[in-house]
Design an enzyme around this catalytic site. Structure first.
Site, short mmCIF file in Angstrom:
data_model
loop_
_atom_site.label_atom_id
_atom_site.label_comp_id
_atom_site.label_asym_id
_atom_site.label_seq_id
_atom_site.Cartn_x
_atom_site.Cartn_y
_atom_site.Cartn_z
NE ARG A 1 14.17 -65.10 -80.65
CZ ARG A 1 14.76 -65.07 -79.46
NH1 ARG A 1 14.53 -66.05 -78.60
NH2 ARG A 1 15.56 -64.08 -79.13
NE ARG B 1 20.17 -62.73 -73.69
CZ ARG B 1 21.19 -62.22 -73.01
NH1 ARG B 1 21.47 -62.66 -71.80
NH2 ARG B 1 21.98 -61.31 -73.54
CG HIS C 1 20.10 -62.90 -85.71
ND1 HIS C 1 19.69 -61.82 -86.47
CD2 HIS C 1 19.16 -63.02 -84.73
CE1 HIS C 1 18.58 -61.32 -85.98
NE2 HIS C 1 18.23 -62.03 -84.91
CE1 TYR D 1 6.69 -60.72 -82.73
CE2 TYR D 1 8.90 -61.32 -83.41
CZ TYR D 1 7.98 -61.09 -82.42
OH TYR D 1 8.35 -61.22 -81.10
NE ARG E 1 10.42 -53.47 -83.57
CZ ARG E 1 11.03 -54.41 -82.86
NH1 ARG E 1 11.10 -54.32 -81.55
NH2 ARG E 1 11.60 -55.44 -83.45
CG HIS F 1 11.08 -58.85 -86.78
ND1 HIS F 1 11.51 -59.98 -87.43
CD2 HIS F 1 11.75 -58.80 -85.61
CE1 HIS F 1 12.42 -60.59 -86.68
NE2 HIS F 1 12.57 -59.91 -85.57
#
Length: 715
Positions: free
Chosen positions: A388, A418, A448, A481, A577, A605
């Site tokens: 991303r 997504r 990822h 994050y 988390r 994160h």
């Protein structure tokens, strides 16, 4: 030209039946995710949270729930349509899970509405902010609102009638609409019409010269006669639809991944409705009509008090009133990167650099790494995996600039990230147009991993530099994050990065790595080996210990190994988390496992994994950071990388991060055996300890003090 990426062999760690823990020992993933979102909602209920931030958390809670219905409820609906009778290994039907979700969601949404109505609206009034009903406005204010409406809203509206000459209109995902029943003069038949609330204008109108706001939805509702002159408006009902986003096709056989993702985006736009939100006491006639036209049932309808779309509260939450926000935080520059006159590569040559965001600056570390690589004449190649990125990110223009200057630039753009698919397609095309080598992922697996590789001509020859991180290359989310990254020139790690990029962009079947743990090939197998090693080395005098921090925990093979370690006496502390399907604290099974969840101003994160490895000094154990959670999807269906941290000073930093989380009595929740959570309460007085002030404030204080010490002259 196709961009489907390499076809690779199956992962080495496919789950087997002997990995399947008894379903009674596991918690349902969907319900545990809702438990997580309930902890988010608590931030809006908590009076210790600044007032406007509380509004923001209501919006976050609602946004999370939207995504949950699109992805998870959508997936269950698809399973039902396919005739699936049981979900995964849980031996429960998708229908029963949907019923349990509804039973859990309804009281949560009622709690949200009560928080808004009974807590936040009065608190806002106390500081001079009024969120009003249209009827609360004075006549003069209504005239002002109507002038704005006629000029800025009315021309945009498109009333859509349904009759023999007009089909039922398409209702877009997450849009808010007004459904109406109309009647012509002297005619008994009532006709349906729909008015969509436009999203391109402010959702709250602010009265001039005051802190008084009225929702756009109500403004339109009270001026509908302008849209239907001469018609009798019989009934009006606001509604909002959520469509299924779980429409993924089979990417294994996709001839062109780009074309398939574009088709998937089209299919998602027109996917089936999985939820309809309406106000309290809705019109039964309008509801029946909408159910018939959208194909939903009564169980898909959720009545909501207050606002129908709480995400609009972002407009109020962003008001510039500093005293009602979190104290602004400016990330500090990592001490070793303060000297901008030195190139970053010379700093890395002196030793690895560990960075912790948002406490330390993403701009002055990771972005700088790419910027200098793009402009450095000695750099010959840059490779980056983009899962991303943001629209204002410097990475895309820097990579384009590097390619245009003659450098070899290769970028993996994950099209299947997504809800970022369209944005990633846009950036991929921009990069291709500039001559960047673009790969669109490994067929059958999402990429990822968060890695960048820079190849540079140093004085002693060609050398590789790498960044391995836990978060995305996203400049905006890096400010909120919490993530960790390593900048390194370690020849074994950079060699692994070279091979990993060859695996991603080419047709490599390479499955041996020096130091990186890579999914889907070796990561799960190695993690289970590390857990089992703690069992083997455990003694009463030298107990085994595992501490792990991640976003979610769900993989059954890993959970079974953790249960086995707990039964052997190994101490296990998990900071998770989000959702966790492991049951902690069950006698004879997991009594040595503690699960904690930290929720606050920053989104936890990072992934940190620690194994004591029989060492007395905790810093002599093994530490890892990386992109993967202990989730089945991360370990089996994604390309992931986890990197060892070997520098003792860096290990001490990671240990301190874990320590602060474990000590937190302000924003940490303890998971119970039944899957519920209990918020810790600090029993002592006010002080500056992590227990009293919480993880995020403690880490901000630590970063500020470390930066201060680094700039203080030594005598």
């Amino acid at each position: 030209m196709t961009h489907d990426g390499p076809t690779i062999s199956a992962p080495l760690t496919e789950p087997t039946r002997d990995e399947e823990a008894d379903e009674s020992l596991l918690l349902n993933r969907e319900l545990q995710w809702l438990e997580f979102n309930d902890r988010v909602l608590h931030q809006a209920l908590d009076e210790r949270t600044p007032l406007l931030e509380r509004l923001g958390f209501l919006s976050i809670f609602s946004s999370n729930l939207d995504e949950f219905f699109m992805k998870r409820v959508g997936g269950l609906r698809r399973q039902i349509a396919m005739g699936v009778e049981v979900v995964g290994y849980e031996k429960v039907s998708p229908e029963s899970v949907l019923m349990a979700i509804r039973e859990r969601v309804i009281p949560m949404t009622e709690k949200k509405a009560s928080c808004y109505r009974d807590d936040l609206l009065p608190a806002l009034r106390e500081i001079g902010i009024e969120l009003l009903e249209y009827a609360d406005l004075s006549e003069e204010e209504q005239r002002e609102v109507r002038r704005w409406y006629r000029h800025d809203v009315f021309p945009i509206l498109t009333p859509l009638a349904v009759d023999p000459g007009h089909r039922f209109p398409f209702i877009s995902n997450l849009s808010v609409s007004l459904g109406l029943m109309l009647r012509r003069p002297n005619e008994p038949e009532a006709l349906f019409a729909r008015v969509k609330v436009p999203e391109i204008v402010p959702q709250w109108y602010r009265i001039e010269g005051a802190m008084r706001f009225v929702p756009l939805l109500q403004i339109i509702r009270h001026n509908l006669q302008d849209l239907f002159p001469g018609m009798e408006i019989v009934e009006v009902m606001p509604f909002r639809v959520t469509r299924n986003a779980d429409v993924e096709g089979d990417h294994e056989d996709a001839e062109d991944l780009l074309a398939q993702i574009q088709q998937q985006l089209h299919d998602r736009r027109f996917a089936s409705v999985v939820r309809m939100q309406v106000g309290k006491n809705p019109s039964r006639r309008l509801l029946n009509l909408l159910c018939e036209e959208t194909g939903i049932e009564a169980r898909d309808i959720y009545e909501t008090a207050g606002l129908i779309n709480y995400r609009t509260l972002d407009e109020i939450a962003s008001l510039p009133l500093p005293e009602h926000h979190f104290t602004p935080w400016t990330p500090v520059t990592p001490p070793r990167l303060r000297e901008r006159e030195r190139d970053i590569f010379s700093v890395i040559r002196e030793g690895d650099v560990l960075v912790h965001h948002p406490y330390e600056s993403f701009d002055n570390s990771v972005e700088r790494f790419i910027e200098e690589a793009a402009s450095d004449d000695n750099v010959v190649a840059i490779k980056q995996a983009l899962y991303r990125t943001s629209g204002d990110s410097p990475f895309i223009p820097e990579l384009i600039r590097a390619a245009e200057s003659g450098k070899q630039v290769a970028v993996l753009v994950e099209l299947r990230a997504r809800f970022d698919e369209a944005r990633n397609i846009h950036w991929a095309r921009k990069l291709e147009d500039a001559g960047v080598h673009v790969a669109y992922g490994v067929v059958g697996f999402k990429t990822h991993t968060k890695i960048t590789l820079v190849v540079r001509r140093d004085a002693d020859g060609l050398r590789c530099y790498a960044h391995v991180g836990t978060g995305n290359y996203h400049s905006r989310t890096a400010r909120i994050y919490e993530d960790i990254g390593l900048l390194t020139r370690d020849p074994l790690i950079t060699e692994d990065c070279v091979n990993l990029f060859n695996y991603i962009t080419g047709r490599s079947t390479h499955d041996h790595f020096n130091k990186l743990l890579v999914a889907p090939q070796t990561m799960k197998k190695r993690f289970i080996e590390l857990i089992d090693r703690e069992i083997e080395l455990h003694t009463p005098d030298n107990p085994g210990r595992i501490v792990a921090k991640m976003n979610q925990l769900q993989d059954r093979g890993v959970i079974k190994a953790l249960y086995r370690a707990s039964q052997a006496g190994v101490s296990i502390e998990l900071i998770v988390r989000g959702f966790c399907t492991l049951r902690p604290g069950v006698k004879g099974l997991s009594e040595n496992i503690r699960v904690m969840s930290i929720i606050g101003r920053f989104l936890e994160h990072s992934r940190i994994y620690y194994f004591r490895n029989g060492r007395e000094d905790p810093l002599e154990g093994e530490f890892f950071i990386g992109s993967a959670d202990w989730m089945h999807r991360n370990l089996h269906n994604r390309v992931e990388a986890v990197c060892p941290i070997e520098n003792r000073e860096h290990r001490a930093r990671l240990w301190r991060i874990l320590d602060i989380g474990r000590e937190d009595q302000r924003q940490c929740w303890d998971m119970q055996p039944d899957g519920s959570y209990v918020l810790r309460r600090h029993a002592g007085g006010e002080d500056d300890s992590p227990a009293a002030i919480g993880t995020h404030q403690a880490l901000m204080n630590l970063a500020r003090e470390t930066a201060r010490q680094a700039t203080t002259p030594r005598h």
